[in-house]
Scaffold this motif. Sequence first.
Motif, PDB file in Angstrom:
ATOM      1  N   PRO A  23     -21.033 -17.348  11.658  1.00 12.95           N
ATOM      2  CA  PRO A  23     -22.066 -18.065  10.871  1.00 12.95           C
ATOM      3  C   PRO A  23     -22.562 -16.934   9.689  1.00 12.95           C
ATOM      4  O   PRO A  23     -22.467 -15.913   9.967  1.00 12.95           O
ATOM      5  CB  PRO A  23     -22.973 -17.857  11.899  1.00 12.95           C
ATOM      6  N   CYS A  24     -22.932 -17.513   8.666  1.00 12.02           N
ATOM      7  CA  CYS A  24     -23.321 -16.786   7.617  1.00 12.02           C
ATOM      8  C   CYS A  24     -24.394 -17.496   6.819  1.00 12.02           C
ATOM      9  O   CYS A  24     -24.455 -18.641   6.547  1.00 12.02           O
ATOM     10  CB  CYS A  24     -22.167 -15.956   6.604  1.00 12.02           C
ATOM     11  N   TYR A  25     -25.120 -16.569   6.177  1.00 10.47           N
ATOM     12  CA  TYR A  25     -26.260 -16.858   5.123  1.00 10.47           C
ATOM     13  C   TYR A  25     -26.234 -15.753   4.214  1.00 10.47           C
ATOM     14  O   TYR A  25     -26.981 -14.807   4.564  1.00 10.47           O
ATOM     15  CB  TYR A  25     -27.272 -17.488   5.725  1.00 10.47           C
ATOM     16  N   ASN A  26     -26.002 -15.951   2.944  1.00  9.66           N
ATOM     17  CA  ASN A  26     -26.142 -14.652   1.829  1.00  9.66           C
ATOM     18  C   ASN A  26     -25.558 -13.667   2.706  1.00  9.66           C
ATOM     19  O   ASN A  26     -26.290 -12.690   2.779  1.00  9.66           O
ATOM     20  CB  ASN A  26     -27.535 -14.775   1.491  1.00  9.66           C
ATOM     21  N   ALA A  51     -19.083 -20.551   9.258  1.00  6.31           N
ATOM     22  CA  ALA A  51     -19.864 -21.779   9.023  1.00  6.31           C
ATOM     23  C   ALA A  51     -20.966 -21.046   7.906  1.00  6.31           C
ATOM     24  O   ALA A  51     -21.883 -20.262   8.360  1.00  6.31           O
ATOM     25  CB  ALA A  51     -20.723 -22.052  10.321  1.00  6.31           C
ATOM     26  N   ASP A  52     -20.997 -21.599   6.627  1.00  6.45           N
ATOM     27  CA  ASP A  52     -21.876 -21.328   5.740  1.00  6.45           C
ATOM     28  C   ASP A  52     -23.097 -21.988   5.732  1.00  6.45           C
ATOM     29  O   ASP A  52     -22.957 -23.067   5.677  1.00  6.45           O
ATOM     30  CB  ASP A  52     -21.376 -21.106   4.375  1.00  6.45           C
ATOM     31  N   ASP A  53     -24.552 -21.493   5.719  1.00  3.22           N
ATOM     32  CA  ASP A  53     -25.615 -22.320   5.771  1.00  3.22           C
ATOM     33  C   ASP A  53     -26.357 -22.288   4.346  1.00  3.22           C
ATOM     34  O   ASP A  53     -27.449 -22.021   4.058  1.00  3.22           O
ATOM     35  CB  ASP A  53     -26.523 -21.757   6.804  1.00  3.22           C
ATOM     36  N   SER A  59     -21.214 -15.861  -0.922  1.00  4.75           N
ATOM     37  CA  SER A  59     -20.561 -15.983   0.400  1.00  4.75           C
ATOM     38  C   SER A  59     -19.556 -17.142   0.471  1.00  4.75           C
ATOM     39  O   SER A  59     -18.319 -17.048   1.022  1.00  4.75           O
ATOM     40  CB  SER A  59     -21.615 -15.902   1.705  1.00  4.75           C
ATOM     41  N   LEU A  60     -19.873 -18.319  -0.042  1.00  7.39           N
ATOM     42  CA  LEU A  60     -19.096 -19.636   0.225  1.00  7.39           C
ATOM     43  C   LEU A  60     -17.829 -19.496  -0.514  1.00  7.39           C
ATOM     44  O   LEU A  60     -16.779 -19.579  -0.014  1.00  7.39           O
ATOM     45  CB  LEU A  60     -19.912 -20.882  -0.255  1.00  7.39           C
ATOM     46  N   GLY A  65     -12.091 -18.103  -0.987  1.00  2.42           N
ATOM     47  CA  GLY A  65     -11.029 -17.291  -1.476  1.00  2.42           C
ATOM     48  C   GLY A  65     -10.190 -16.624  -0.364  1.00  2.42           C
ATOM     49  O   GLY A  65      -8.756 -16.654  -0.331  1.00  2.42           O
ATOM     50  N   TRP A  66     -10.753 -16.272   0.781  1.00  2.37           N
ATOM     51  CA  TRP A  66      -9.830 -15.780   2.019  1.00  2.37           C
ATOM     52  C   TRP A  66      -9.110 -17.167   2.490  1.00  2.37           C
ATOM     53  O   TRP A  66      -7.959 -16.933   2.716  1.00  2.37           O
ATOM     54  CB  TRP A  66     -10.824 -15.475   3.289  1.00  2.37           C
TER      55      TRP A  66
END
Length: 72
Positions: A23-26, A51-53, A59-60, A65-66
């Motif tokens: 999970p990630c946010y900024n 999982a981008d919030d 980050s997204l 890119g990955w």
Amino acid sequence: MASPTGTPGATTPAGPAISVLVPCYNAIATLDEAVRSVFNQTFQDWELIIADDGSTDGSLELGWGWMARESR
């Protein structure tokens, strides 16, 4: 298809043996290192879900890119 023994590119008919959820946010400062650590594992029968919030720091785009570099 190969068995779930850690063989590169191995998958089972039901899918990968392990799902890794990030999970990630900024999280631009730490996301690349987290993803790289998953890719550097010797066991290869996994899927990575980021999982981008609603990040606003790139980050997204880093996650996309990955994904573009990986063929799983």
